[in-house]
Design a protein around this motif. Structure first.
Motif, PDB file in Angstrom:
ATOM      1  N   MET A 143       0.727  -1.348  -0.106  1.00  0.00           N
ATOM      2  CA  MET A 143       0.030  -0.045   0.154  1.00  0.00           C
ATOM      3  C   MET A 143       0.662   1.252   0.104  1.00  0.00           C
ATOM      4  N   VAL A 144       0.458   1.965  -0.972  1.00  0.00           N
ATOM      5  CA  VAL A 144       1.359   3.456  -0.985  1.00  0.00           C
ATOM      6  C   VAL A 144       0.360   4.645  -0.878  1.00  0.00           C
ATOM      7  N   MET A 145       0.598   5.789  -0.839  1.00  0.00           N
ATOM      8  CA  MET A 145      -0.077   7.057  -0.690  1.00  0.00           C
ATOM      9  C   MET A 145      -0.353   7.510  -2.159  1.00  0.00           C
ATOM     10  N   GLU A 146      -1.272   7.752  -2.681  1.00  0.00           N
ATOM     11  CA  GLU A 146      -1.277   8.601  -4.009  1.00  0.00           C
ATOM     12  C   GLU A 146      -0.361   9.858  -3.976  1.00  0.00           C
ATOM     13  N   GLY A 147       0.350   9.752  -5.000  1.00  0.00           N
ATOM     14  CA  GLY A 147       1.047  11.051  -5.224  1.00  0.00           C
ATOM     15  C   GLY A 147       2.602  10.959  -4.551  1.00  0.00           C
ATOM     16  N   ALA A 148       2.574   9.745  -4.110  1.00  0.00           N
ATOM     17  CA  ALA A 148       4.067   9.663  -3.214  1.00  0.00           C
ATOM     18  C   ALA A 148       5.199   9.317  -4.200  1.00  0.00           C
ATOM     19  N   TYR A 149       6.187   9.612  -3.543  1.00  0.00           N
ATOM     20  CA  TYR A 149       7.641   9.497  -4.267  1.00  0.00           C
ATOM     21  C   TYR A 149       8.513   8.808  -3.423  1.00  0.00           C
ATOM     22  N   HIS A 150       9.013   7.693  -3.709  1.00  0.00           N
ATOM     23  CA  HIS A 150       9.810   6.632  -2.543  1.00  0.00           C
ATOM     24  C   HIS A 150      11.163   6.443  -3.380  1.00  0.00           C
ATOM     25  N   GLY A 151      11.232   7.133  -4.719  1.00  0.00           N
ATOM     26  CA  GLY A 151      12.680   6.806  -5.527  1.00  0.00           C
ATOM     27  C   GLY A 151      12.368   6.585  -6.868  1.00  0.00           C
ATOM     28  N   GLY A 152      13.481   6.644  -7.830  1.00  0.00           N
ATOM     29  CA  GLY A 152      13.419   6.842  -9.059  1.00  0.00           C
ATOM     30  C   GLY A 152      12.561   5.518  -9.874  1.00  0.00           C
ATOM     31  N   VAL A 153      12.487   4.442  -9.059  1.00  0.00           N
ATOM     32  CA  VAL A 153      11.748   3.023  -9.470  1.00  0.00           C
ATOM     33  C   VAL A 153      10.565   3.145  -8.547  1.00  0.00           C
ATOM     34  N   LEU A 154      10.182   3.884  -7.743  1.00  0.00           N
ATOM     35  CA  LEU A 154       8.949   3.760  -6.783  1.00  0.00           C
ATOM     36  C   LEU A 154       8.323   5.075  -6.775  1.00  0.00           C
ATOM     37  N   THR A 155       7.722   5.551  -8.067  1.00  0.00           N
ATOM     38  CA  THR A 155       7.038   6.826  -8.060  1.00  0.00           C
ATOM     39  C   THR A 155       5.550   6.538  -8.502  1.00  0.00           C
ATOM     40  N   PHE A 157       3.058   9.270  -8.929  1.00  0.00           N
ATOM     41  CA  PHE A 157       2.309  10.562  -9.254  1.00  0.00           C
ATOM     42  C   PHE A 157       1.104  10.055  -9.916  1.00  0.00           C
ATOM     43  N   TYR A 158       0.338  11.223 -10.325  1.00  0.00           N
ATOM     44  CA  TYR A 158      -1.007  10.929 -10.903  1.00  0.00           C
ATOM     45  C   TYR A 158      -0.535  10.901 -12.579  1.00  0.00           C
ATOM     46  N   GLY A 159      -1.420  10.709 -13.149  1.00  0.00           N
ATOM     47  CA  GLY A 159      -1.104  10.841 -14.463  1.00  0.00           C
ATOM     48  C   GLY A 159      -0.286   9.702 -15.318  1.00  0.00           C
ATOM     49  N   ALA A 160       0.538   9.006 -14.456  1.00  0.00           N
ATOM     50  CA  ALA A 160       1.571   7.882 -15.076  1.00  0.00           C
ATOM     51  C   ALA A 160       0.507   6.785 -15.583  1.00  0.00           C
ATOM     52  N   ASP A 161       0.439   6.704 -16.942  1.00  0.00           N
ATOM     53  CA  ASP A 161      -0.707   5.752 -17.463  1.00  0.00           C
ATOM     54  C   ASP A 161       0.082   4.387 -17.309  1.00  0.00           C
ATOM     55  N   PHE A 162       1.129   4.300 -17.575  1.00  0.00           N
ATOM     56  CA  PHE A 162       2.009   3.090 -17.566  1.00  0.00           C
ATOM     57  C   PHE A 162       2.956   3.346 -16.669  1.00  0.00           C
ATOM     58  N   PRO A 163       3.009   2.471 -15.404  1.00  0.00           N
ATOM     59  CA  PRO A 163       3.745   2.601 -14.442  1.00  0.00           C
ATOM     60  C   PRO A 163       5.210   1.897 -14.516  1.00  0.00           C
ATOM     61  N   ILE A 164       6.001   2.344 -15.356  1.00  0.00           N
ATOM     62  CA  ILE A 164       7.426   1.965 -15.604  1.00  0.00           C
ATOM     63  C   ILE A 164       8.188   1.765 -14.281  1.00  0.00           C
ATOM     64  N   ASN A 165       7.687   2.772 -13.388  1.00  0.00           N
ATOM     65  CA  ASN A 165       8.612   3.049 -12.091  1.00  0.00           C
ATOM     66  C   ASN A 165       7.818   2.590 -10.982  1.00  0.00           C
ATOM     67  N   ALA A 166       7.056   1.665 -11.161  1.00  0.00           N
ATOM     68  CA  ALA A 166       6.304   0.727  -9.914  1.00  0.00           C
ATOM     69  C   ALA A 166       6.283  -0.746 -10.091  1.00  0.00           C
ATOM     70  N   PRO A 167       7.746  -1.363  -9.506  1.00  0.00           N
ATOM     71  CA  PRO A 167       7.633  -2.536  -9.796  1.00  0.00           C
ATOM     72  C   PRO A 167       7.089  -3.622  -8.962  1.00  0.00           C
ATOM     73  N   PHE A 168       6.134  -3.240  -7.977  1.00  0.00           N
ATOM     74  CA  PHE A 168       5.386  -4.204  -7.113  1.00  0.00           C
ATOM     75  C   PHE A 168       3.840  -3.729  -7.427  1.00  0.00           C
ATOM     76  N   PRO A 169       2.936  -4.742  -7.379  1.00  0.00           N
ATOM     77  CA  PRO A 169       1.637  -4.388  -7.430  1.00  0.00           C
ATOM     78  C   PRO A 169       1.091  -3.569  -6.280  1.00  0.00           C
ATOM     79  N   VAL A 170       0.330  -2.571  -6.464  1.00  0.00           N
ATOM     80  CA  VAL A 170      -0.020  -1.478  -5.352  1.00  0.00           C
ATOM     81  C   VAL A 170      -1.366  -1.556  -5.006  1.00  0.00           C
ATOM     82  N   VAL A 171      -1.783  -0.880  -3.934  1.00  0.00           N
ATOM     83  CA  VAL A 171      -3.013  -0.660  -3.647  1.00  0.00           C
ATOM     84  C   VAL A 171      -2.795   1.029  -3.212  1.00  0.00           C
ATOM     85  N   MET A 172      -3.615   1.757  -3.781  1.00  0.00           N
ATOM     86  CA  MET A 172      -3.410   3.328  -3.497  1.00  0.00           C
ATOM     87  C   MET A 172      -4.210   3.734  -2.407  1.00  0.00           C
TER      88      MET A 172
END
Ligand code: PLP
Length: 422
Positions: A143-155, A157-172
């Motif tokens: 679980m992460v917060m909407e709009g959070a930044y936790h690093g170059g591959v853990l971003t 943000f809104y509007g990222a239609d393809f999460p190239i930088n979100a390597p784990f499945p998330v619940v926002m």
């Protein structure tokens, strides 16, 4: 436009550098956060609270390297520690003495740390903490917060239609939405390995988690066997033991970066013995965590010097109070001019927005027009104050009262000059 033209004319060498850089780096850039239009000024030199760009302009540094520059530039105690360490050689391929001391100091300071391990960046620390939580729980999601930044591959943000930088499945989840988040955790409890939260969202706009919200996360994580991780990469500066100590809420794991390496490349993750013990290589069921530069000699020496000799608990409290005062003064300046200046953040992290609607969620910051951010930013640079385009500032120990007064006067002058368009 006029401001931008003046900026371009004043910075010919930075402009030429940008053109040259763009031939071998995409957009001339290797750190997204350092780009702004029309091109960023390039820095030639730094000392204490002063930056000098390659065109020779001097700035008072209120950006503080996005919190990593807490000590100010080239602090003599830290430079001496690095110089001494370098004399003995910089890469050993073996354990060294200073890592023991830095680990000890951190475990002593941060309430959640029984054991700690070092990495090279905050990004890596968050990745390692998440991997640990997934392995420990056998669950997949975080679980992460909407709009959070936790690093170059853990971003996130809104509007990222393809999460190239979100390597784990998330619940926002939405920060500070106590009931909504509690329900989301309940609904997803069997697949949630971790809840990862910055106790104050830094990059997303300086939005503090309420104590009630964090207490709810603490309670729900315990109830459902989810690992609660505080990302204190930015907020570890808020007291001698980070925001966790200030708020009295202890996560299961914490991740670190930025100033704790004394200004050198740094990251760390740690937490409860039950979670970290598997990294003991002598255990038959040990998990691996290598990393060539995890214990790099210069970082360890700089980190120890900074924590033991400079960033004392008293210095931490003083810096926090300096930030609280600055934020209040900036908000007061906006009120005085009747402009929609809004300074958010906690302690020594101050973020200026140009909107009258509240900044309660990271996406609220999009209500500040990009032109308003650019106008303020370029004007502050022209007045000799270095801040981020997004209005982000992080105070350093090198800033003086007169630097603070000067910044407030510059903002006051700016508000007066541009009142009609703000
Ligand atoms: N987490 C937070 C909250 C951050 O602000 C940052 C960097 O700004 C990171 C993680 C990533 O740290 P690093 O840039 O050292 O990878």
């Amino acid at each position: 436009r006029e401001t931008e033209e003046r900026y371009i004319a004043a910075n010919p060498l930075s402009r030429a550098r940008q053109d040259a850089a763009a031939r071998s780096m995409p957009g001339g850039n290797t750190r997204s956060v350092l780009y702004y239009s029309p091109f960023p000024v390039a820095i030639a030199q730094a000392q204490a609270q002063t930056l000098i760009d390659i065109d020779g302009h001097r700035y008072v540094d209120f950006l503080g390297e996005y919190t990593a520059g807490l000590y100010g530039h080239s602090h003599p105690v830290i430079m001496e520690a690095i110089a001494q360490a370098a004399k003995g050689g910089i890469v050993f391929g073996g354990p060294n003495r200073d890592e023991v001391e830095l680990a000890r100091l951190m475990c002593e300071r941060f309430p959640s740390l029984d054991l700690v391990r070092f990495t090279n960046s905050g990004t890596e620390s968050n990745l390692m903490a998440l991997v640990t939580a997934r392995a420990h729980t056998g669950r997949s999601h975080i679980m992460v917060m909407e709009g959070a930044y936790h690093g170059g591959v853990l971003t996130y943000f809104y509007g990222a239609d393809f999460p190239i930088n979100a390597p784990f499945p998330v619940v926002m989840a939405k920060i500070n939405d106590v009931e909504g988040t509690r329900a989301l955790i309940g609904d997803n409890a069997d697949k949630l390995a971790a809840i990862l939260i910055e106790p104050m969202i830094g990059s997303g706009g300086g939005i503090a988690a309420t104590r009630d919200y964090l207490a709810m996360l603490r309670e729900a994580a315990t109830r459902h066997g989810i690992v609660l991780i505080f990302d204190e990469v930015m907020t570890s500066r808020m007291s001698s033991g980070g925001l966790q100590k200030k708020l009295g809420i202890t996560p299961d794991m914490t991740t670190f970066g930025k100033y704790l390496g004394g200004g050198m490349t740094f990251g760390a993750f740690g937490g409860k013995h039950a979670l970290m013990r598997r990294y003991d290589p002598a255990q038959p069921d040990a998990w691996p965590h290598a990393g060539t530069f995890n214990n790099n000699v210069l970082t360890m020496a700089a980190g120890v010097a900074g924590l033991s000799k400079v960033f004392t608990p008293e210095a931490a409290d003083r810096l926090y109070d300096d930030g609280e005062r600055l934020r209040a003064r900036l908000n007061e300046t906006g009120r005085k001019h009747g402009v929609p200046l809004q300074a958010t953040g906690v302690g020594s992290i101050v973020v200026v927005h140009w909107q009258s609607t509240p900044v309660a969620q990271p996406h609220d910051t999009q209500k500040t027009p990009v032109e308003a951010r650019a106008l303020f930013h370029l004007n502050m640079l022209q007045r000799g104050y270095y801040i981020a385009r997004r209005g982000f500032m992080a105070l350093s120990l090198a800033l003086t009262q007169s630097d603070h007064d000067g910044l407030v006067a510059a903002v006051d002058d700016y508000c007066g000059a541009y009142r009609s368009v703000l």
